[in-house]
Design an enzyme around this catalytic site. Structure first.
Site, PDB file in Angstrom:
ATOM      1  CB  SER A  82      -0.965  -0.057   1.181  1.00 48.81           C
ATOM      2  OG  SER A  82      -2.057   0.804   0.991  1.00 48.81           O
ATOM      3  CG  ASP A 174      -2.216  17.047  14.084  1.00 53.04           C
ATOM      4  OD1 ASP A 174      -3.353  16.542  14.210  1.00 53.04           O
ATOM      5  OD2 ASP A 174      -1.635  17.661  14.994  1.00 53.04           O
ATOM      6  CG  HIS A 236      -5.520  -2.940   0.626  1.00 55.76           C
ATOM      7  ND1 HIS A 236      -4.822  -2.753  -0.546  1.00 55.76           N
ATOM      8  CD2 HIS A 236      -5.022  -2.015   1.523  1.00 55.76           C
ATOM      9  CE1 HIS A 236      -3.951  -1.764  -0.389  1.00 55.76           C
ATOM     10  NE2 HIS A 236      -4.050  -1.316   0.855  1.00 55.76           N
TER      11      HIS A 236
END
Length: 255
Positions: A82, A174, A236
């Site tokens: 990924s 963040d 996945h």
């Protein structure tokens, strides 16, 4: 910047694993232990994950260069899933002399449409009141409504650490939230016409559409010596859903 690493095995070909979003190098421990009898295995925490340092921005080319700096000069077999697969592909395209062969797990060198599911996970994790936590199972319960899968919750919660001053997320939540568009993207323009001529294996999940036929054009253009294997009864997360099959496929490629 030096990335957190775990090394197993004392002889044989070097194999380096790059984990995906929300992961850590230790996600590959089972495969690494199985390979360590015949290979030298390196598990890296990607930047902004696990025990590795944080960056100021999310840029696949910058991340690929940071991983490349950890490899030394001996070519390695590189495995990436990924997000880590995109980092590995960028590394092979930018530093082909460092990559003897490349295995990409269920991701293509393309931009994907959306990261809404990932954003939902991040928002839920950021909203968790860490100051009120006394036990880890309280965090699990707090995530249950938005993340009903116990497997996914467990995966996310491996990033929750307790220190002397309380609970903390190891992830740079963040930054990941702010740069989700770059995270699901692909730096094709910056890479120009770069291609990698070494052997490449794509290992996909049969229930996943991440390496669908329409994405094969770019896969073939960037990595002309590739072949693809789809693992039955896997989505996945191929390596965790079908670990024995995944390991056998990878062993054959490494050999």
């Amino acid at each position: 910047m030096s990335l957190h690493r775990t090394e197993l095995g004392e002889s044989g070909q070097r194999v380096v694993f790059c984990h995906g979003l929300f992961g850590q190098g230790k996600n590959w421990t089972q495969a690494a232990k199985a390979l360590s009898a015949d290979h030298r295995v390196l598990l890296l925490d990607m930047p902004n994950h696990g025990r590795s340092p944080w960056t100021q921005r999310f840029d696949y080319l910058e991340l690929a260069d940071l991983v490349a700096a950890e490899l030394g000069e001996e070519p390695v077999a590189l495995v990436g899933h990924s997000m880590g697969g995109k980092i590995a592909m960028c590394l092979a395209l930018r530093h082909p002399h460092l990559v003897e062969r490349l295995a990409v797990v269920d991701v293509a060198p393309v931009r994907y449409e959306s990261g809404r599911e990932f954003v939902g996970y991040i928002e839920t994790m950021r909203a968790l009141d860490l100051g009120s936590l006394e036990r880890r199972d309280q965090a699990d319960e707090a995530l249950r409504e938005v993340v009903p899968s116990p497997t996914v919750r467990s995966f996310l919660l491996q990033n929750l650490r307790r220190t002397d001053d309380g609970w903390h997320w190891q992830l740079n939540l963040d930054l990941l939230a702010e740069h989700m568009d770059e995270l699901v993207g692909w730096p094709g323009d910056e890479l120009g016409d770069a291609s990698y001529d070494g052997p490449v294996l794509w290992i996909g999940g049969a229930r996943s559409d991440y390496i669908s036929d329409e994405r094969a054009v770019e896969m073939d253009r960037r990595f002309p010596r590739n072949r693809r294997v789809l693992v039955k009864d896997a989505g996945h997360w191929v390596h965790s859903e079908q670990p024995e099959v995944f390991l056998e496929v990878l062993r054959r490629f490494l050999a």
